[in-house]
Design an enzyme around this catalytic site. Structure first.
Site, PDB file in Angstrom:
ATOM      1  N   HIS A   1     -58.347 -41.185  71.220  1.00  0.00           N
ATOM      2  CA  HIS A   1     -59.285 -41.285  72.213  1.00  0.00           C
ATOM      3  C   HIS A   1     -59.693 -39.962  73.026  1.00  0.00           C
ATOM      4  O   HIS A   1     -58.732 -39.320  73.301  1.00  0.00           O
ATOM      5  CB  HIS A   1     -58.581 -42.250  73.378  1.00  0.00           C
ATOM      6  CG  HIS A   1     -59.155 -42.623  74.595  1.00  0.00           C
ATOM      7  ND1 HIS A   1     -60.656 -42.832  74.610  1.00  0.00           N
ATOM      8  CD2 HIS A   1     -58.866 -42.424  75.785  1.00  0.00           C
ATOM      9  CE1 HIS A   1     -60.970 -42.754  75.974  1.00  0.00           C
ATOM     10  NE2 HIS A   1     -59.687 -42.804  76.701  1.00  0.00           N
TER      11      HIS A   1
ATOM     12  N   CYS B   1     -59.924 -48.365  77.796  1.00  0.00           N
ATOM     13  CA  CYS B   1     -60.045 -47.699  76.789  1.00  0.00           C
ATOM     14  C   CYS B   1     -59.593 -47.906  75.202  1.00  0.00           C
ATOM     15  O   CYS B   1     -60.145 -47.193  74.510  1.00  0.00           O
ATOM     16  CB  CYS B   1     -59.499 -46.180  77.262  1.00  0.00           C
ATOM     17  SG  CYS B   1     -60.018 -45.647  78.826  1.00  0.00           S
TER      18      CYS B   1
ATOM     19  N   ASN C   1     -64.840 -38.526  79.115  1.00  0.00           N
ATOM     20  CA  ASN C   1     -64.176 -40.091  78.568  1.00  0.00           C
ATOM     21  C   ASN C   1     -65.093 -41.104  78.883  1.00  0.00           C
ATOM     22  O   ASN C   1     -65.492 -41.338  80.023  1.00  0.00           O
ATOM     23  CB  ASN C   1     -62.875 -40.016  79.685  1.00  0.00           C
ATOM     24  CG  ASN C   1     -62.277 -41.304  79.200  1.00  0.00           C
ATOM     25  OD1 ASN C   1     -62.398 -42.057  78.739  1.00  0.00           O
ATOM     26  ND2 ASN C   1     -60.965 -41.366  79.977  1.00  0.00           N
TER      27      ASN C   1
HETATM   28  O1  UT7 Z   1     -58.858 -42.873  79.636  1.00  0.00           O
HETATM   29  C1  UT7 Z   1     -57.396 -43.179  79.634  1.00  0.00           C
HETATM   30  C2  UT7 Z   1     -56.893 -43.016  80.775  1.00  0.00           C
HETATM   31  N1  UT7 Z   1     -56.998 -41.466  81.585  1.00  0.00           N
HETATM   32  C3  UT7 Z   1     -56.310 -40.493  81.289  1.00  0.00           C
HETATM   33  O2  UT7 Z   1     -55.862 -40.522  79.923  1.00  0.00           O
HETATM   34  C4  UT7 Z   1     -56.328 -39.561  82.078  1.00  0.00           C
HETATM   35  C5  UT7 Z   1     -54.872 -38.918  82.312  1.00  0.00           C
HETATM   36  N2  UT7 Z   1     -54.821 -37.880  83.365  1.00  0.00           N
HETATM   37  C6  UT7 Z   1     -55.277 -36.743  83.293  1.00  0.00           C
HETATM   38  O3  UT7 Z   1     -56.067 -36.438  82.251  1.00  0.00           O
HETATM   39  C7  UT7 Z   1     -54.893 -35.607  84.198  1.00  0.00           C
HETATM   40  O4  UT7 Z   1     -53.815 -36.147  84.799  1.00  0.00           O
HETATM   41  C8  UT7 Z   1     -56.088 -35.348  85.260  1.00  0.00           C
HETATM   42  C9  UT7 Z   1     -57.079 -34.412  84.580  1.00  0.00           C
HETATM   43  C10 UT7 Z   1     -56.535 -36.502  86.019  1.00  0.00           C
HETATM   44  C11 UT7 Z   1     -55.486 -34.264  86.467  1.00  0.00           C
HETATM   45  O5  UT7 Z   1     -54.786 -33.272  85.743  1.00  0.00           O
HETATM   46  P1  UT7 Z   1     -53.502 -32.838  86.372  1.00  0.00           P
HETATM   47  O6  UT7 Z   1     -53.086 -31.509  85.691  1.00  0.00           O
HETATM   48  O7  UT7 Z   1     -52.568 -34.108  86.191  1.00  0.00           O
HETATM   49  O8  UT7 Z   1     -53.765 -32.643  88.035  1.00  0.00           O
HETATM   50  P2  UT7 Z   1     -52.948 -33.266  89.140  1.00  0.00           P
HETATM   51  O9  UT7 Z   1     -53.594 -34.333  89.367  1.00  0.00           O
HETATM   52  O10 UT7 Z   1     -51.595 -32.772  89.220  1.00  0.00           O
HETATM   53  O11 UT7 Z   1     -53.724 -32.319  90.198  1.00  0.00           O
HETATM   54  C12 UT7 Z   1     -53.284 -30.824  90.293  1.00  0.00           C
HETATM   55  C13 UT7 Z   1     -53.963 -30.270  91.607  1.00  0.00           C
HETATM   56  C14 UT7 Z   1     -53.851 -30.921  92.820  1.00  0.00           C
HETATM   57  O12 UT7 Z   1     -53.820 -30.278  93.939  1.00  0.00           O
HETATM   58  P3  UT7 Z   1     -52.488 -29.803  94.573  1.00  0.00           P
HETATM   59  O13 UT7 Z   1     -51.908 -30.895  95.104  1.00  0.00           O
HETATM   60  O14 UT7 Z   1     -51.607 -29.197  93.356  1.00  0.00           O
HETATM   61  O15 UT7 Z   1     -52.915 -28.506  95.575  1.00  0.00           O
HETATM   62  C15 UT7 Z   1     -55.134 -31.602  92.979  1.00  0.00           C
HETATM   63  O16 UT7 Z   1     -55.553 -32.002  94.177  1.00  0.00           O
HETATM   64  O17 UT7 Z   1     -55.351 -30.030  91.246  1.00  0.00           O
HETATM   65  C16 UT7 Z   1     -56.272 -30.721  92.413  1.00  0.00           C
HETATM   66  N3  UT7 Z   1     -57.329 -31.414  91.699  1.00  0.00           N
HETATM   67  C17 UT7 Z   1     -58.564 -30.681  91.736  1.00  0.00           C
HETATM   68  N4  UT7 Z   1     -58.742 -29.556  91.679  1.00  0.00           N
HETATM   69  C18 UT7 Z   1     -60.295 -29.058  91.304  1.00  0.00           C
HETATM   70  C19 UT7 Z   1     -57.596 -32.661  91.327  1.00  0.00           C
HETATM   71  N5  UT7 Z   1     -58.781 -32.927  90.793  1.00  0.00           N
HETATM   72  C20 UT7 Z   1     -59.403 -31.788  91.062  1.00  0.00           C
HETATM   73  C21 UT7 Z   1     -60.780 -31.299  90.800  1.00  0.00           C
HETATM   74  N6  UT7 Z   1     -61.265 -29.957  90.864  1.00  0.00           N
HETATM   75  N7  UT7 Z   1     -61.756 -32.169  90.117  1.00  0.00           N
END
Ligand code: UT7
Length: 329
Positions: free
Chosen positions: A256, A116, A286
């Protein structure tokens, strides 16, 4: 401001695929909801190519638009740098294929891999090559077809990414306009937080590796999020400080476009009001190295960047890599 720019932006262009993939479409593919995606990322929809589309097509379209906008002929370009991790093939460099497609027959062409951060890394390399090696008309492209390496069964990642390309034409600075200062950073000790393990020398594309989906994006989302906010904040702080620019002097901040929550956290840290922060992650998701050059082109064409404006840019990606830049347009 004590930095003297070498290179300035003469023209910009972009290309995004026609096909829109909405959150409602994704609800049909994986166990997710529009509500979750909007709340956690700010993404409403993204653009995706038809499978098999060459990255060089998207990138060449953006490049042609940038050349046209700059009033520069393809033959005048002496250097092409493509920041990308989703080139047409493993080799040759996709920049060479773009060179041929747009007819830039007098250019040196190469790819740069910084995920990125690919566009801002390329911009800094281009600026340095203009200063030190005498290149005069440089095409810098950020282009990515991340959907070619998405695992559509992994809801943690497949909702995040989109495809697109953005390009700028650089020429020698006039009236102190141009790239005032840039800061780059890397931390390979965190390479395992965001990676595509397949198709390289470690996991060549055997049928077994393909079946194990080793050629797709793996990400520790929460960890990456935390590093992204810290690294982008520090990189912005460093570039402003070293350039002697206060945050309130910026006419526009282009972060970004990975996640609206990351964008808002960085803007808040520098007290940049929402109207001065460029956001298109809601429409495009993204797009990795393409996100900043697409945003620059959109902002210029929408009149959100005028000649003389001071624009800050900051990014973060796999590697880990990060980069920041301040540009006088
Ligand atoms: O381009 C540069 C690199 N990339 C980034 O900068 C991305 C950085 N990371 C993020 O943007 C965020 O961490 C994400 C958007 C990927 C995830 O958001 P989060 O608030 O960190 O969620 P999480 O991974 O902690 O997941 C929370 C919950 C989980 O369920 P439990 O374990 O709490 O029951 C996941 O399984 O949300 C669940 N989950 C989803 N639910 C519905 C994860 N993905 C999804 C989904 N739909 N697509």
């Amino acid at each position: 401001m004590h930095k003297t720019p070498h290179a300035m932006i003469y023209g910009t262009g972009r290309s995004v695929p026609e096909k829109v993939l909405t959150n409602a479409d994704l609800e049909q593919i994986v166990d997710t909801t529009d509500r979750w995606i909007m709340a956690r990322t700010g993404i409403r929809e993204r653009r995706i190519v038809e499978p098999g589309t060459p990255l060089s097509d998207l990138a060449s379209a953006a490049a042609r638009e940038a050349l046209d906008n700059a009033g520069v002929a393809a033959e005048e370009i002496d250097l092409i740098i493509l920041g990308s991790v989703t080139g047409d093939m493993k080799f040759p460099a996709t920049a060479c294929i773009i060179q041929d497609k747009i007819g830039a027959k007098n250019a040196v062409a190469f790819d740069l891999s910084a995920a990125c951060s690919g566009f801002l890394y390329s911009l800094q390399v281009a600026s340095a090559m203009m200063a030190a090696a005498g290149y005069r008309r440089i095409l810098v492209i950020g282009a990515e077809i991340l959907t070619s390496m998405v695992n559509w069964q992994d809801r943690d990642t497949c909702v995040l990414f989109g495809d697109g390309a953005g390009a700028v034409v650089l020429g020698p600075s006039v009236d102190n306009r141009g790239i005032i200062h840039s800061c780059l950073g890397s931390d390979g000790s965190c390479a395992n937080l965001l990676f595509n393990p397949g198709c390289g020398s470690v996991n060549p594309p055997t049928p077994e590796n393909a079946a194990a989906k080793l050629h797709t994006i793996n990400m520790a989302g929460k960890e990456v999020f935390r590093h992204a906010v810290t690294a982008m904040t520090n990189a912005m702080q460093q570039v402003l400080q070293e350039a002697g620019i206060a945050p309130e002097q910026l006419n526009l901040l282009i972060p970004h476009q990975a996640n609206l929550r990351i964008i808002e956290a960085v803007a808040k840290r520098f007290h940049v009001p929402a109207e001065k922060v460029y956001v298109n992650v809601d429409r495009l998701g993204n797009t990795s190295s393409a996100s900043i050059p697409i945003a620059i082109d959109e902002a210029r064409r929408a009149g959100k960047i005028a000649p003389g404006d001071l624009v800050g840019m900051v990014t973060f990606g796999a590697g880990l890599t990060w980069a920041s830049s301040v540009i006088r347009f």
